[in-house]
Design a protein around this motif. Structure first.
Motif, PDB file in Angstrom:
ATOM      1  N   ASP A 226       0.727  -1.126  -0.176  1.00 36.88           N
ATOM      2  CA  ASP A 226       0.121  -0.018   0.048  1.00 36.88           C
ATOM      3  C   ASP A 226       1.001   1.310  -0.008  1.00 36.88           C
ATOM      4  OD1 ASP A 226      -2.588  -1.581   2.214  1.00 36.88           O
ATOM      5  OD2 ASP A 226      -2.341  -1.308   0.032  1.00 36.88           O
ATOM      6  N   SER A 227       2.088   1.120   0.279  1.00 36.29           N
ATOM      7  CA  SER A 227       2.876   2.333   0.457  1.00 36.29           C
ATOM      8  C   SER A 227       3.711   2.466  -0.737  1.00 36.29           C
ATOM      9  CB  SER A 227       3.872   2.090   1.806  1.00 36.29           C
ATOM     10  OG  SER A 227       4.713   0.756   1.497  1.00 36.29           O
ATOM     11  N   TYR A 228       3.232   2.053  -1.925  1.00 35.70           N
ATOM     12  CA  TYR A 228       4.263   2.241  -3.197  1.00 35.70           C
ATOM     13  C   TYR A 228       4.028   3.687  -3.482  1.00 35.70           C
ATOM     14  CZ  TYR A 228      -0.634   2.840  -4.875  1.00 35.70           C
ATOM     15  OH  TYR A 228      -1.891   3.301  -5.326  1.00 35.70           O
ATOM     16  N   GLU A 229       5.424   4.028  -4.225  1.00 32.96           N
ATOM     17  CA  GLU A 229       5.306   5.444  -4.579  1.00 32.96           C
ATOM     18  C   GLU A 229       4.932   5.577  -5.929  1.00 32.96           C
ATOM     19  OE1 GLU A 229       8.836   6.639  -1.548  1.00 32.96           O
ATOM     20  OE2 GLU A 229       8.673   7.579  -3.398  1.00 32.96           O
ATOM     21  N   GLU A 230       5.469   4.861  -6.763  1.00 34.01           N
ATOM     22  CA  GLU A 230       4.903   4.603  -8.201  1.00 34.01           C
ATOM     23  C   GLU A 230       5.175   3.225  -8.812  1.00 34.01           C
ATOM     24  OE1 GLU A 230       6.158   6.559 -12.468  1.00 34.01           O
ATOM     25  OE2 GLU A 230       6.582   7.654 -10.790  1.00 34.01           O
ATOM     26  N   ILE A 231       4.184   2.988  -9.262  1.00 32.22           N
ATOM     27  CA  ILE A 231       4.022   1.460 -10.150  1.00 32.22           C
ATOM     28  C   ILE A 231       4.228   1.777 -11.378  1.00 32.22           C
ATOM     29  CG2 ILE A 231       2.663  -0.631 -10.397  1.00 32.22           C
ATOM     30  CD1 ILE A 231       1.105   0.269  -7.882  1.00 32.22           C
ATOM     31  N   SER A 232       5.588   1.023 -11.870  1.00 38.68           N
ATOM     32  CA  SER A 232       5.842   1.378 -13.376  1.00 38.68           C
ATOM     33  C   SER A 232       6.726   0.400 -14.003  1.00 38.68           C
ATOM     34  CB  SER A 232       6.495   2.740 -13.652  1.00 38.68           C
ATOM     35  OG  SER A 232       7.725   2.717 -13.200  1.00 38.68           O
ATOM     36  N   SER A 233       7.259   0.265 -14.945  1.00 40.02           N
ATOM     37  CA  SER A 233       8.335  -0.499 -15.542  1.00 40.02           C
ATOM     38  C   SER A 233       9.554  -0.207 -15.104  1.00 40.02           C
ATOM     39  CB  SER A 233       8.109  -0.370 -17.291  1.00 40.02           C
ATOM     40  OG  SER A 233       8.464   1.098 -17.586  1.00 40.02           O
ATOM     41  N   ASP A 234       9.686   1.045 -14.633  1.00 38.81           N
ATOM     42  CA  ASP A 234      11.172   1.447 -13.894  1.00 38.81           C
ATOM     43  C   ASP A 234      10.991   0.781 -12.529  1.00 38.81           C
ATOM     44  OD1 ASP A 234      11.587   3.129 -16.125  1.00 38.81           O
ATOM     45  OD2 ASP A 234      11.038   4.677 -15.319  1.00 38.81           O
ATOM     46  N   THR A 235       9.944   0.431 -12.020  1.00 40.37           N
ATOM     47  CA  THR A 235      10.065  -0.198 -10.541  1.00 40.37           C
ATOM     48  C   THR A 235       9.950  -1.625 -10.411  1.00 40.37           C
ATOM     49  OG1 THR A 235       7.937   0.515 -10.170  1.00 40.37           O
ATOM     50  CG2 THR A 235       9.557   2.251  -9.545  1.00 40.37           C
ATOM     51  N   ILE A 236       9.357  -2.075 -11.577  1.00 41.48           N
ATOM     52  CA  ILE A 236       9.062  -3.687 -11.393  1.00 41.48           C
ATOM     53  C   ILE A 236       9.896  -4.333 -12.461  1.00 41.48           C
ATOM     54  CG2 ILE A 236       7.379  -5.342 -11.992  1.00 41.48           C
ATOM     55  CD1 ILE A 236       5.252  -3.347 -10.938  1.00 41.48           C
ATOM     56  N   GLU A 237      10.879  -4.881 -12.163  1.00 39.93           N
ATOM     57  CA  GLU A 237      11.929  -5.651 -13.146  1.00 39.93           C
ATOM     58  C   GLU A 237      11.411  -6.514 -13.942  1.00 39.93           C
ATOM     59  OE1 GLU A 237      15.806  -8.737 -12.498  1.00 39.93           O
ATOM     60  OE2 GLU A 237      15.159  -7.563 -10.712  1.00 39.93           O
ATOM     61  N   GLU A 238      10.241  -7.379 -13.666  1.00 44.38           N
ATOM     62  CA  GLU A 238       9.417  -8.062 -14.733  1.00 44.38           C
ATOM     63  C   GLU A 238       8.794  -7.460 -15.774  1.00 44.38           C
ATOM     64  OE1 GLU A 238      10.179 -10.145 -10.724  1.00 44.38           O
ATOM     65  OE2 GLU A 238       9.378  -8.119 -11.472  1.00 44.38           O
ATOM     66  N   TRP A 239       8.419  -6.220 -15.668  1.00 45.83           N
ATOM     67  CA  TRP A 239       8.032  -5.322 -16.646  1.00 45.83           C
ATOM     68  C   TRP A 239       8.660  -5.015 -17.845  1.00 45.83           C
ATOM     69  CZ3 TRP A 239       3.678  -1.387 -14.644  1.00 45.83           C
ATOM     70  CH2 TRP A 239       3.073  -0.846 -15.445  1.00 45.83           C
ATOM     71  N   ASP A 240       8.801  -5.909 -18.777  1.00 45.47           N
ATOM     72  CA  ASP A 240       9.673  -5.757 -19.875  1.00 45.47           C
ATOM     73  C   ASP A 240       8.707  -5.521 -21.095  1.00 45.47           C
ATOM     74  OD1 ASP A 240       8.822  -8.352 -20.291  1.00 45.47           O
ATOM     75  OD2 ASP A 240      10.885  -9.233 -19.807  1.00 45.47           O
ATOM     76  N   SER A 241       9.446  -5.624 -22.350  1.00 45.29           N
ATOM     77  CA  SER A 241       8.209  -5.411 -23.471  1.00 45.29           C
ATOM     78  C   SER A 241       7.189  -6.815 -23.525  1.00 45.29           C
ATOM     79  CB  SER A 241       8.877  -5.249 -24.884  1.00 45.29           C
ATOM     80  OG  SER A 241      10.001  -6.449 -24.814  1.00 45.29           O
ATOM     81  N   LEU A 242       7.726  -7.750 -23.142  1.00 45.00           N
ATOM     82  CA  LEU A 242       6.600  -8.737 -23.381  1.00 45.00           C
ATOM     83  C   LEU A 242       5.790  -8.691 -21.991  1.00 45.00           C
ATOM     84  CD1 LEU A 242       5.528 -11.515 -24.652  1.00 45.00           C
ATOM     85  CD2 LEU A 242       7.282 -12.812 -23.342  1.00 45.00           C
ATOM     86  N   GLY A 243       6.109  -8.484 -21.093  1.00 47.15           N
ATOM     87  CA  GLY A 243       5.255  -8.010 -19.722  1.00 47.15           C
ATOM     88  C   GLY A 243       4.352  -7.077 -20.137  1.00 47.15           C
ATOM     89  N   GLN A 244       4.618  -6.075 -20.914  1.00 45.59           N
ATOM     90  CA  GLN A 244       3.689  -4.785 -21.303  1.00 45.59           C
ATOM     91  C   GLN A 244       2.620  -5.238 -21.989  1.00 45.59           C
ATOM     92  OE1 GLN A 244       3.769  -1.759 -20.296  1.00 45.59           O
ATOM     93  NE2 GLN A 244       2.662  -0.715 -22.071  1.00 45.59           N
ATOM     94  N   ILE A 245       2.864  -6.154 -23.147  1.00 45.08           N
ATOM     95  CA  ILE A 245       1.974  -6.884 -23.765  1.00 45.08           C
ATOM     96  C   ILE A 245       1.000  -7.664 -23.294  1.00 45.08           C
ATOM     97  CG2 ILE A 245       1.478  -8.540 -25.597  1.00 45.08           C
ATOM     98  CD1 ILE A 245       4.103  -7.443 -27.027  1.00 45.08           C
ATOM     99  N   ASN A 246       1.537  -8.443 -22.221  1.00 47.95           N
ATOM    100  CA  ASN A 246       0.653  -9.418 -21.285  1.00 47.95           C
ATOM    101  C   ASN A 246      -0.440  -8.720 -20.266  1.00 47.95           C
ATOM    102  OD1 ASN A 246       1.452 -11.844 -22.411  1.00 47.95           O
ATOM    103  ND2 ASN A 246       3.185 -11.944 -20.862  1.00 47.95           N
ATOM    104  N   LEU A 247       0.497  -7.507 -19.695  1.00 48.97           N
ATOM    105  CA  LEU A 247      -0.407  -6.657 -18.949  1.00 48.97           C
ATOM    106  C   LEU A 247      -1.474  -5.906 -19.549  1.00 48.97           C
ATOM    107  CD1 LEU A 247      -0.894  -5.341 -16.316  1.00 48.97           C
ATOM    108  CD2 LEU A 247       0.927  -3.480 -16.879  1.00 48.97           C
ATOM    109  N   ILE A 248      -1.099  -5.282 -20.671  1.00 41.36           N
ATOM    110  CA  ILE A 248      -2.330  -4.581 -21.513  1.00 41.36           C
ATOM    111  C   ILE A 248      -3.376  -5.532 -21.781  1.00 41.36           C
ATOM    112  CG2 ILE A 248      -2.670  -3.457 -23.610  1.00 41.36           C
ATOM    113  CD1 ILE A 248      -1.214  -1.730 -21.262  1.00 41.36           C
ATOM    114  N   MET A 249      -3.189  -7.041 -22.186  1.00 37.80           N
ATOM    115  CA  MET A 249      -4.061  -7.664 -22.682  1.00 37.80           C
ATOM    116  C   MET A 249      -4.830  -8.255 -21.566  1.00 37.80           C
ATOM    117  SD  MET A 249      -1.799 -10.306 -25.320  1.00 37.80           S
ATOM    118  CE  MET A 249      -2.976 -11.477 -24.734  1.00 37.80           C
ATOM    119  N   ALA A 250      -4.200  -8.238 -20.265  1.00 40.35           N
ATOM    120  CA  ALA A 250      -5.116  -8.530 -19.060  1.00 40.35           C
ATOM    121  C   ALA A 250      -5.998  -7.335 -18.772  1.00 40.35           C
ATOM    122  CB  ALA A 250      -4.134  -8.976 -17.906  1.00 40.35           C
ATOM    123  N   ILE A 251      -5.449  -6.358 -18.851  1.00 40.65           N
ATOM    124  CA  ILE A 251      -6.440  -5.060 -18.507  1.00 40.65           C
ATOM    125  C   ILE A 251      -7.388  -4.864 -19.463  1.00 40.65           C
ATOM    126  CG2 ILE A 251      -6.160  -2.433 -18.232  1.00 40.65           C
ATOM    127  CD1 ILE A 251      -4.688  -3.149 -16.101  1.00 40.65           C
TER     128      ILE A 251
END
Length: 80
Positions: A23-48
């Protein structure tokens, strides 16, 4: 002051990247989540897209690299 990110967006990010966001996150982004790479981006957007029953324009997908930006787009589309 950052606004609260929609809980469902956070849950989808956690599930997609198999991470726990406190709950104390400051920012949730591809800069702060190591697994959030280009393939992860596609998977995330598809889920959203599936959960919120929406289709993002292709040109916006690379720009949606944070929970805040995803939330902004969903708000613009009237989904949250």
């Amino acid at each position: 002051m950052k606004r609260k990110i929609n809980d469902k967006i956070i849950k989808i990010i956690e599930d997609t990247f198999n991470v726990k966001i406190n709950d104390s996150y400051e920012e949730i982004s591809s800069d702060t989540i190591e697994e959030w790479d280009s393939l992860g981006q596609i998977n995330l957007i598809m889920a959203i897209e599936k959960y919120f029953d929406v289709k993002f324009p292709t040109e916006l997908i690379p720009l949606m690299d944070s929970a805040e930006k995803i939330q902004e787009q969903l708000e613009k589309m009237g989904k949250i």
